[in-house]
Design an enzyme around this catalytic site. Sequence first.
Site, PDB file in Angstrom:
ATOM      1  N   TYR A  99      -2.891   3.894  -2.997  1.00 47.14           N
ATOM      2  CA  TYR A  99      -2.870   3.013  -3.877  1.00 47.14           C
ATOM      3  C   TYR A  99      -2.383   1.460  -3.526  1.00 47.14           C
ATOM      4  O   TYR A  99      -1.445   1.545  -2.557  1.00 47.14           O
ATOM      5  CB  TYR A  99      -2.267   3.363  -5.251  1.00 47.14           C
ATOM      6  CG  TYR A  99      -0.910   3.879  -5.370  1.00 47.14           C
ATOM      7  CD1 TYR A  99      -0.120   2.762  -5.920  1.00 47.14           C
ATOM      8  CD2 TYR A  99      -0.676   4.788  -5.044  1.00 47.14           C
ATOM      9  CE1 TYR A  99       1.432   3.240  -6.192  1.00 47.14           C
ATOM     10  CE2 TYR A  99       0.617   5.434  -5.292  1.00 47.14           C
ATOM     11  CZ  TYR A  99       1.647   4.347  -5.662  1.00 47.14           C
ATOM     12  OH  TYR A  99       3.012   4.857  -5.617  1.00 47.14           O
TER      13      TYR A  99
ATOM     14  N   GLU B 255      11.486   0.435 -13.122  1.00 46.62           N
ATOM     15  CA  GLU B 255      10.612   1.586 -13.484  1.00 46.62           C
ATOM     16  C   GLU B 255      10.850   2.437 -14.446  1.00 46.62           C
ATOM     17  O   GLU B 255      12.042   2.782 -15.002  1.00 46.62           O
ATOM     18  CB  GLU B 255      10.591   2.597 -12.122  1.00 46.62           C
ATOM     19  CG  GLU B 255       9.388   3.513 -12.126  1.00 46.62           C
ATOM     20  CD  GLU B 255       9.450   4.367 -11.015  1.00 46.62           C
ATOM     21  OE1 GLU B 255       8.279   5.096 -10.915  1.00 46.62           O
ATOM     22  OE2 GLU B 255      10.449   4.933 -10.545  1.00 46.62           O
TER      23      GLU B 255
ATOM     24  N   ASP C 229       9.920  12.585 -13.835  1.00 51.52           N
ATOM     25  CA  ASP C 229       8.803  12.558 -15.010  1.00 51.52           C
ATOM     26  C   ASP C 229       9.133  13.801 -16.075  1.00 51.52           C
ATOM     27  O   ASP C 229       8.643  13.380 -17.070  1.00 51.52           O
ATOM     28  CB  ASP C 229       7.754  13.186 -14.078  1.00 51.52           C
ATOM     29  CG  ASP C 229       7.374  12.080 -13.092  1.00 51.52           C
ATOM     30  OD1 ASP C 229       7.696  10.917 -13.264  1.00 51.52           O
ATOM     31  OD2 ASP C 229       6.544  12.162 -12.254  1.00 51.52           O
TER      32      ASP C 229
ATOM     33  N   ASP D 263       0.764  -1.145   0.090  1.00 58.04           N
ATOM     34  CA  ASP D 263      -0.063   0.001  -0.043  1.00 58.04           C
ATOM     35  C   ASP D 263       0.803   1.300  -0.045  1.00 58.04           C
ATOM     36  O   ASP D 263       1.904   1.214   0.912  1.00 58.04           O
ATOM     37  CB  ASP D 263      -0.844   0.136   1.347  1.00 58.04           C
ATOM     38  CG  ASP D 263      -2.135  -0.987   1.381  1.00 58.04           C
ATOM     39  OD1 ASP D 263      -2.295  -1.425   0.097  1.00 58.04           O
ATOM     40  OD2 ASP D 263      -2.892  -0.720   2.159  1.00 58.04           O
TER      41      ASP D 263
ATOM     42  N   HIS E 168       3.828   6.305 -15.076  1.00 55.94           N
ATOM     43  CA  HIS E 168       4.852   5.335 -14.800  1.00 55.94           C
ATOM     44  C   HIS E 168       4.383   4.028 -14.879  1.00 55.94           C
ATOM     45  O   HIS E 168       3.268   3.576 -14.898  1.00 55.94           O
ATOM     46  CB  HIS E 168       5.070   5.527 -13.147  1.00 55.94           C
ATOM     47  CG  HIS E 168       5.574   6.935 -12.471  1.00 55.94           C
ATOM     48  ND1 HIS E 168       5.299   7.152 -11.405  1.00 55.94           N
ATOM     49  CD2 HIS E 168       6.355   7.824 -13.126  1.00 55.94           C
ATOM     50  CE1 HIS E 168       5.798   8.526 -11.502  1.00 55.94           C
ATOM     51  NE2 HIS E 168       6.215   8.641 -12.471  1.00 55.94           N
TER      52      HIS E 168
ATOM     53  N   LYS F 290      -2.592  -1.766  -9.900  1.00 55.29           N
ATOM     54  CA  LYS F 290      -3.052  -0.897  -8.985  1.00 55.29           C
ATOM     55  C   LYS F 290      -4.530  -0.633  -8.864  1.00 55.29           C
ATOM     56  O   LYS F 290      -5.098  -0.233  -9.558  1.00 55.29           O
ATOM     57  CB  LYS F 290      -2.318   0.651  -9.375  1.00 55.29           C
ATOM     58  CG  LYS F 290      -0.708   0.535  -9.323  1.00 55.29           C
ATOM     59  CD  LYS F 290      -0.116   1.711  -9.826  1.00 55.29           C
ATOM     60  CE  LYS F 290       1.647   1.597  -9.983  1.00 55.29           C
ATOM     61  NZ  LYS F 290       2.001   3.068 -10.536  1.00 55.29           N
TER      62      LYS F 290
END
Length: 181
Positions: free
Chosen positions: A131, A142, A168, A48, A62, A71
Amino acid sequence: MNIVPTSLPEVLLLEPRLFGDARGFFFESYNESLFQAATGLNVRFVQDNHSRSARGVLRGLHYQIRQPQGKLVRVVRGAVFDVAVDLRRSSPHFGKWVGYELSEDNHRQLWVPPGFAHGFLVLSESAEFLYKTTDYYAPAHERCIAWDDPSLGIQWPAGTSPRLSAKDAAGVKFELAEVYP
């Protein structure tokens, strides 16, 4: 729980049953057996996460190329515009996206399956975003796709001039991204 279909069949918008009166409200944000019965999905959540972001912060798009994460996302304070993009090359929906407002007022949740990129833009003064994930965070795997890649054509809310992290801001174009088979 009400399940609202989206234009991407695997992405689901969930509206929990809310019980409220003058004192406040109550709802089950997650119940494994109800989730499975309503969605037909048998998933196991292992982590979580909770983030807080200021107005205009955009996180994403992502995904993890290995250890892909499903998710189940929601907002407990504020509001966001939440986006999922299908990155499965074998999917008839490859490169398509859906986006919904999730807020503390509408209590909606979005199921973003493994194989999708995910991102959100904060619409309120701040937002707290929770999430559950089906696999652990793996920073080595990632990846990030540019939020504004024109080939995706994501229609972010008008006037979007987001605040981005360095990671990002360095997101790659969709055509150059590693994707799933």
